[in-house]
Design an enzyme around this catalytic site. Structure first.
Site, PDB file in Angstrom:
ATOM      1  N   TRP A 102      -5.610 -13.406   0.577  1.00 41.09           N
ATOM      2  CA  TRP A 102      -4.713 -12.426  -0.055  1.00 41.09           C
ATOM      3  C   TRP A 102      -3.265 -12.801   0.149  1.00 41.09           C
ATOM      4  CZ3 TRP A 102      -6.588 -10.197  -3.917  1.00 41.09           C
ATOM      5  CH2 TRP A 102      -7.904  -9.735  -3.948  1.00 41.09           C
ATOM      6  N   ASP A 172       1.327  -5.742   2.778  1.00 40.51           N
ATOM      7  CA  ASP A 172       0.154  -5.429   1.967  1.00 40.51           C
ATOM      8  C   ASP A 172      -0.855  -4.758   2.895  1.00 40.51           C
ATOM      9  OD1 ASP A 172      -2.191  -5.340   0.528  1.00 40.51           O
ATOM     10  OD2 ASP A 172      -2.203  -7.473  -0.008  1.00 40.51           O
ATOM     11  N   LYS A 196      -9.923   0.777  -1.391  1.00 40.89           N
ATOM     12  CA  LYS A 196     -10.563   0.483  -0.114  1.00 40.89           C
ATOM     13  C   LYS A 196     -10.547   1.711   0.794  1.00 40.89           C
ATOM     14  CE  LYS A 196      -9.997  -3.948  -1.522  1.00 40.89           C
ATOM     15  NZ  LYS A 196      -8.925  -4.886  -1.828  1.00 40.89           N
TER      16      LYS A 196
HETATM   17  C1  PLP Z   1      -8.329  -5.864  -2.483  1.00 42.32           C
HETATM   18  C2  PLP Z   1      -7.044  -6.440  -1.988  1.00 42.32           C
HETATM   19  C3  PLP Z   1      -6.020  -6.838  -2.872  1.00 42.32           C
HETATM   20  C4  PLP Z   1      -6.174  -6.765  -4.361  1.00 42.32           C
HETATM   21  O1  PLP Z   1      -6.172  -5.470  -4.793  1.00 42.32           O
HETATM   22  P1  PLP Z   1      -6.261  -5.071  -6.336  1.00 42.32           P
HETATM   23  O2  PLP Z   1      -6.050  -3.602  -6.252  1.00 42.32           O
HETATM   24  O3  PLP Z   1      -7.612  -5.477  -6.819  1.00 42.32           O
HETATM   25  O4  PLP Z   1      -5.178  -5.769  -7.057  1.00 42.32           O
HETATM   26  C5  PLP Z   1      -4.846  -7.320  -2.322  1.00 42.32           C
HETATM   27  N1  PLP Z   1      -4.676  -7.414  -1.001  1.00 42.32           N
HETATM   28  C6  PLP Z   1      -5.634  -7.053  -0.126  1.00 42.32           C
HETATM   29  C7  PLP Z   1      -5.395  -7.182   1.336  1.00 42.32           C
HETATM   30  C8  PLP Z   1      -6.845  -6.551  -0.599  1.00 42.32           C
HETATM   31  O5  PLP Z   1      -7.807  -6.180   0.269  1.00 42.32           O
END
Ligand code: PLP
Length: 360
Positions: A102, A172, A196
């Site tokens: 990521w 993030d 999530k």
């Molecule tokens: C799932 C995830 C993403 C991507 O998220 P989207 O909402 O599908 O764009 C980015 N960073 C992390 C850490 C993630 O777990």
């Protein structure tokens, strides 16, 4: 009706009580005669729902008054671009910590827009640990310092917030927001896709300090400018109304559970149980450095593809589903977010014991 234990990394399990409440309210929300999905986002009923969700999120995370909460769309992946569009001036540069898949995606997207420095990387450790803070080569003139709080795919998590020395810290937090208390004032900006640990897909939350808003680059399209969201209460256009409402139900549920201190204790207990079991077994293996192991995504290997296939099939027959690791890494992954009950982790461990015992 029987519900399984869903270990999906995302979209992920939601609290059952929240789904039941949504079902109760589905056809007729509080006597309005309509579903939240059918409401105008400009009407007083929906505005009330939206404002309550924000207030509860602020309470849970103790978000200071000088931070805005933006309810957006496009996922964390869109934030990979929006962060530099809004925070990285032309001619400036930004620091990124490379912790895996990521983080790399965030880095590659930012590189489209400007100068990116990788201030630390755990590539040499195969991304199986958080880079040692003492090795970070940060630029004190960077526009911001970006890191990924939890690498969802490998199951690698920061258990401390890094020191940014005055540079705005951008994080993030897609896969561990609300899993424990954080001191928001240490951050310039936090972003997270909802699917999530917040609610359904389609909603993305950005928490951003006031002074970082209003600096979008020239030629930034309207829908990519944080200031537009901040000035219009995230309703410049139609927001993802139902996802926002469901996120609000999850926030209420979290408050009922005792808030983020209670979630942290529960999450730590769930994760420790699973890691302790894996560590004492010669059959299962987790290869993440102990101090960087994720509370949210527990990865493990069985060391043999056929065995892993059999494991997933038998697990599914026991109502333990979505344990397949990410396609890029293989192996197994149990995602145990806030909404995964401790009984789900206990059931998984009991199954793992039995699978090991009966395996040849
Ligand atoms: C799932 C995830 C993403 C991507 O998220 P989207 O909402 O599908 O764009 C980015 N960073 C992390 C850490 C993630 O777990």
């Amino acid at each position: 009706m029987s519900r399984c234990y869903n270990f999906s990394a995302g979209p992920a399990v939601l609290p059952e009580a929240v789904l039941e409440q949504a079902r109760e309210e589905m056809l007729d929300w509080h006597g309005t005669g309509m579903s939240v999905m059918e409401m105008s986002h400009r009407g007083k009923d929906y505005i009330g729902i939206a404002e309550k969700a924000e207030a509860d999120l602020r309470e849970l995370l103790k978000i200071p008054a000088n931070y805005k909460v933006l309810f957006m769309q496009g996922g964390a992946t869109s934030q990979f671009a929006m962060v530099p569009m809004n925070l990285l001036p032309l001619g400036g540069s930004a620091d990124y910590i490379d912790t895996g898949i990521w983080a790399e995606k965030a880095i590659n997207e930012a590189r489209i827009l400007g100068d990116v420095r990788v201030a630390a990387s755990s590539e040499a450790q195969s991304y199986m640990q958080v880079p040692d803070f003492s090795d970070w080569q940060c630029d004190k003139n960077a526009a911001y310092l970006h890191y990924t709080a939890n690498e969802t795919i490998a199951g690698v998590e920061f258990h401390q917030v890094p020191e940014a020395n005055g540079v705005p810290l951008v994080c993030d937090m897609s896969s561990n927001i609300l899993a424990r208390p954080v001191d928001v004032s240490q951050f310039g900006l936090i972003y997270a896709g909802a699917q999530k640990n917040i609610g359904p897909a389609g909603l993305t939350i950005v928490i951003v300090r006031d002074d970082l808003i209003g600096h979008a680059r020239p030629a930034t399209p309207t829908m990519f400018d944080y200031e537009v969201y901040a000035k219009n209460d995230s309703m410049y256009n139609t927001p993802p109304t139902y996802s926002w409402y469901l996120a609000g139900l999850v926030f209420e549920w979290l408050k009922q559970q005792g808030g983020l201190d209670a979630m942290a204790a529960l999450n730590q207990r769930k994760a420790s149980k699973l890691y302790d079991f894996i560590d004492q077994s010669d059959y299962y293996r987790n290869v993440v450095a102990k101090d960087s192991r994720s509370w949210m995504n527990v990865t493990f290997l069985l060391g043999d593809a056929a065995r892993e296939q059999a494991f997933m099939q038998e697990a599914a027959a026991h109502q333990l589903v979505n344990l397949k690791g990410h396609r890029l890494l293989g192996g197994m992954r149990a995602s145990i977010y806030n909404a995964m009950p401790e009984a789900g982790v206990d059931a998984l461990i009991a199954f793992m014991k039995e699978f090991e015992r009966t395996s040849v």
